[in-house]
Design a protein around this motif. Structure first.
Motif, PDB file in Angstrom:
ATOM      1  N   ALA A  91       1.035  -1.611   0.450  1.00  0.00           N
ATOM      2  CA  ALA A  91       0.128  -0.343   0.350  1.00  0.00           C
ATOM      3  C   ALA A  91       0.775   1.491   0.359  1.00  0.00           C
ATOM      4  O   ALA A  91       0.663   2.887  -0.558  1.00  0.00           O
ATOM      5  CB  ALA A  91      -0.696  -0.175   1.149  1.00  0.00           C
ATOM      6  N   ALA A  92       2.165   1.044   1.111  1.00  0.00           N
ATOM      7  CA  ALA A  92       2.910   2.490   0.642  1.00  0.00           C
ATOM      8  C   ALA A  92       3.963   3.007  -0.911  1.00  0.00           C
ATOM      9  O   ALA A  92       3.374   4.203  -1.047  1.00  0.00           O
ATOM     10  CB  ALA A  92       3.900   1.922   2.024  1.00  0.00           C
ATOM     11  N   TYR A  93       4.138   1.601  -1.382  1.00  0.00           N
ATOM     12  CA  TYR A  93       4.383   1.016  -2.803  1.00  0.00           C
ATOM     13  C   TYR A  93       3.689   2.580  -3.916  1.00  0.00           C
ATOM     14  O   TYR A  93       3.409   3.422  -4.237  1.00  0.00           O
ATOM     15  CB  TYR A  93       5.109   0.237  -3.404  1.00  0.00           C
ATOM     16  CG  TYR A  93       5.205   0.229  -4.799  1.00  0.00           C
ATOM     17  CD1 TYR A  93       6.311   0.777  -5.319  1.00  0.00           C
ATOM     18  CD2 TYR A  93       4.648   0.696  -5.677  1.00  0.00           C
ATOM     19  CE1 TYR A  93       7.179   0.601  -6.612  1.00  0.00           C
ATOM     20  CE2 TYR A  93       4.745   0.235  -7.548  1.00  0.00           C
ATOM     21  CZ  TYR A  93       5.608   0.781  -7.245  1.00  0.00           C
ATOM     22  OH  TYR A  93       6.240   1.072  -8.999  1.00  0.00           O
ATOM     23  N   ALA A  94       1.688   1.846  -3.461  1.00  0.00           N
ATOM     24  CA  ALA A  94       1.030   2.358  -4.800  1.00  0.00           C
ATOM     25  C   ALA A  94       0.506   4.636  -4.163  1.00  0.00           C
ATOM     26  O   ALA A  94       0.717   5.089  -5.046  1.00  0.00           O
ATOM     27  CB  ALA A  94       0.032   1.687  -3.913  1.00  0.00           C
ATOM     28  N   GLU A  95       0.566   4.244  -2.821  1.00  0.00           N
ATOM     29  CA  GLU A  95       0.418   5.645  -2.573  1.00  0.00           C
ATOM     30  C   GLU A  95       1.822   6.803  -3.007  1.00  0.00           C
ATOM     31  O   GLU A  95       1.098   7.683  -3.566  1.00  0.00           O
ATOM     32  CB  GLU A  95       0.171   5.987  -1.252  1.00  0.00           C
ATOM     33  CG  GLU A  95       0.280   7.458  -0.560  1.00  0.00           C
ATOM     34  CD  GLU A  95       0.303   7.391   1.076  1.00  0.00           C
ATOM     35  OE1 GLU A  95      -0.083   8.350   1.621  1.00  0.00           O
ATOM     36  OE2 GLU A  95       0.195   6.894   1.697  1.00  0.00           O
ATOM     37  N   TRP A  96       2.831   5.981  -2.968  1.00  0.00           N
ATOM     38  CA  TRP A  96       4.341   6.550  -3.686  1.00  0.00           C
ATOM     39  C   TRP A  96       3.913   7.131  -4.878  1.00  0.00           C
ATOM     40  O   TRP A  96       4.655   7.856  -5.272  1.00  0.00           O
ATOM     41  CB  TRP A  96       6.021   5.811  -3.374  1.00  0.00           C
ATOM     42  CG  TRP A  96       6.575   6.416  -3.884  1.00  0.00           C
ATOM     43  CD1 TRP A  96       7.340   7.248  -3.605  1.00  0.00           C
ATOM     44  CD2 TRP A  96       7.086   5.675  -5.089  1.00  0.00           C
ATOM     45  NE1 TRP A  96       7.778   7.583  -4.206  1.00  0.00           N
ATOM     46  CE2 TRP A  96       8.276   6.693  -5.388  1.00  0.00           C
ATOM     47  CE3 TRP A  96       6.786   4.633  -6.142  1.00  0.00           C
ATOM     48  CZ2 TRP A  96       8.929   5.939  -6.822  1.00  0.00           C
ATOM     49  CZ3 TRP A  96       7.065   4.392  -7.221  1.00  0.00           C
ATOM     50  CH2 TRP A  96       8.872   4.969  -7.083  1.00  0.00           C
ATOM     51  N   ALA A  97       3.329   6.271  -5.584  1.00  0.00           N
ATOM     52  CA  ALA A  97       3.692   5.852  -7.225  1.00  0.00           C
ATOM     53  C   ALA A  97       2.059   7.126  -7.388  1.00  0.00           C
ATOM     54  O   ALA A  97       2.206   6.665  -8.905  1.00  0.00           O
ATOM     55  CB  ALA A  97       2.878   4.440  -7.897  1.00  0.00           C
ATOM     56  N   GLY A  98       1.390   6.798  -6.574  1.00  0.00           N
ATOM     57  CA  GLY A  98       0.270   8.156  -6.532  1.00  0.00           C
ATOM     58  C   GLY A  98      -1.427   7.062  -7.454  1.00  0.00           C
ATOM     59  O   GLY A  98      -1.316   7.266  -8.106  1.00  0.00           O
ATOM     60  N   LYS A  99      -0.794   5.882  -6.994  1.00  0.00           N
ATOM     61  CA  LYS A  99      -2.098   4.875  -7.297  1.00  0.00           C
ATOM     62  C   LYS A  99      -2.869   3.570  -5.783  1.00  0.00           C
ATOM     63  O   LYS A  99      -2.783   4.817  -5.132  1.00  0.00           O
ATOM     64  CB  LYS A  99      -1.436   3.547  -8.648  1.00  0.00           C
ATOM     65  CG  LYS A  99      -0.091   3.937  -9.824  1.00  0.00           C
ATOM     66  CD  LYS A  99      -0.166   2.851 -10.239  1.00  0.00           C
ATOM     67  CE  LYS A  99       0.693   3.002 -11.573  1.00  0.00           C
ATOM     68  NZ  LYS A  99       1.457   2.327 -11.930  1.00  0.00           N
ATOM     69  N   ARG A 100      -3.517   2.525  -6.302  1.00  0.00           N
ATOM     70  CA  ARG A 100      -3.619   2.454  -4.964  1.00  0.00           C
ATOM     71  C   ARG A 100      -3.894   0.750  -5.450  1.00  0.00           C
ATOM     72  O   ARG A 100      -3.420   0.784  -6.220  1.00  0.00           O
ATOM     73  CB  ARG A 100      -5.008   2.653  -4.331  1.00  0.00           C
ATOM     74  CG  ARG A 100      -6.266   2.261  -6.121  1.00  0.00           C
ATOM     75  CD  ARG A 100      -7.640   3.262  -5.929  1.00  0.00           C
ATOM     76  NE  ARG A 100      -7.920   3.485  -6.912  1.00  0.00           N
ATOM     77  CZ  ARG A 100      -9.241   2.318  -7.541  1.00  0.00           C
ATOM     78  NH1 ARG A 100      -8.798   0.753  -6.720  1.00  0.00           N
ATOM     79  NH2 ARG A 100      -9.650   1.937  -8.334  1.00  0.00           N
ATOM     80  N   LEU A 101      -3.588  -0.287  -4.781  1.00  0.00           N
ATOM     81  CA  LEU A 101      -4.337  -1.771  -4.081  1.00  0.00           C
ATOM     82  C   LEU A 101      -5.845  -1.959  -5.590  1.00  0.00           C
ATOM     83  O   LEU A 101      -6.419  -0.739  -4.354  1.00  0.00           O
ATOM     84  CB  LEU A 101      -3.978  -2.383  -3.046  1.00  0.00           C
ATOM     85  CG  LEU A 101      -2.595  -1.393  -2.697  1.00  0.00           C
ATOM     86  CD1 LEU A 101      -2.895  -3.666  -1.276  1.00  0.00           C
ATOM     87  CD2 LEU A 101      -1.881  -2.657  -3.817  1.00  0.00           C
ATOM     88  N   PRO A 102      -5.566  -2.811  -6.327  1.00  0.00           N
ATOM     89  CA  PRO A 102      -7.171  -2.749  -6.740  1.00  0.00           C
ATOM     90  C   PRO A 102      -8.444  -3.541  -5.334  1.00  0.00           C
ATOM     91  O   PRO A 102      -7.607  -4.066  -4.569  1.00  0.00           O
ATOM     92  CB  PRO A 102      -6.557  -4.090  -7.825  1.00  0.00           C
ATOM     93  CG  PRO A 102      -5.288  -4.528  -6.580  1.00  0.00           C
ATOM     94  CD  PRO A 102      -4.925  -3.710  -6.297  1.00  0.00           C
ATOM     95  N   THR A 103      -9.182  -3.281  -5.815  1.00  0.00           N
ATOM     96  CA  THR A 103     -10.183  -4.012  -5.159  1.00  0.00           C
ATOM     97  C   THR A 103     -10.346  -5.876  -5.653  1.00  0.00           C
ATOM     98  O   THR A 103     -10.551  -5.629  -6.144  1.00  0.00           O
ATOM     99  CB  THR A 103     -11.723  -3.525  -5.144  1.00  0.00           C
ATOM    100  OG1 THR A 103     -12.145  -3.308  -6.171  1.00  0.00           O
ATOM    101  CG2 THR A 103     -11.318  -2.377  -4.568  1.00  0.00           C
TER     102      THR A 103
END
Length: 218
Positions: A91-103
């Protein structure tokens, strides 16, 4: 059966990774094939790799995966899925990249399309189309295009489990999707969900990201 040709790739956020567009509309969700509707979204074409995850670690100082030594991935695994990261690191990577984890719903639609198939390529298991029953991860895309999903996503069956977001987890349990290199046909089913401790790191678990918006790669 759905088919795809000439996949258009997109990019979102700062990591520059290729994404595919999943159109809005209904699809058949779960083993019971319930009709579920999703909005349009974008999802990474493949797992985040070791080399891609290192850019995040170098930029943020985030802790490294448990399997890395001397600040880098195991030899020869630059293009393998990063594993040994827990839900919070994903989740931290996704936030850094400006994304999110999929549902759960997004991941499953990206994996199976709209026709209710059991594996990304169809409704008959084929060991030649995914990394299952093996002894290690493989480079992302090794089984492409034969094992691709209807939208052109790689490795949504086998290779490494994937963390799911979207409020679908708790401090005690979080969903995983897609199966891994050690498991087999059942775990690789598009609707199969395994619950896992979100703080635990595991050599079988990686992730990919999703986004609500993206731009075409030119």
């Amino acid at each position: 059966m759905m088919a795809y040709k000439n996949i258009s790739l997109f990019v979102s956020g700062k990591d520059g990774r290729p994404m595919v567009k999943i159109p809005a509309g209904e699809f058949l969700y779960g083993e019971d094939q319930e009709k579920v509707e999703t909005k349009e979204f974008f999802i990474d074409q493949h797992h985040v790799t070791n080399a891609e995850y290192k850019k995040f670690v170098d930029a943020t100082g985030h802790e490294e995966p448990a399997s890395w030594r001397h600040h880098t991935w195991p030899e020869g695994k630059e293009d393998h899925p990063v594993v040994d990261v827990n839900w919070f690191s994903a989740a931290a990577y996704a936030e850094w990249a400006g994304k999110r984890l999929p549902t759960n719903e997004e991941w499953e639609k990206a994996a199976r399309g709209t026709d209710g198939r059991i594996w990304p390529w169809g409704s008959e298991f084929d060991i030649e189309k995914c990394n299952a029953f093996s002894d290690d991860t493989t480079p992302v895309g090794k089984y492409s295009p034969a094992g691709d999903s209807p939208y052109g996503c790689w490795d949504m069956a086998g290779n490494a489990w994937e963390w799911i977001g979207g409020g679908a987890h708790s401090q005690l349990r979080a969903p995983l999707r897609g199966g891994d290199w050690l498991d087999g046909a059942e775990e690789a089913q598009t609707f199969y969900i395994r619950m896992h401790t979100p703080r635990r790191k595991n050599p079988f678990v990686g992730f990919r990201c999703a986004s609500d918006t993206a731009e075409p790669i030119k």
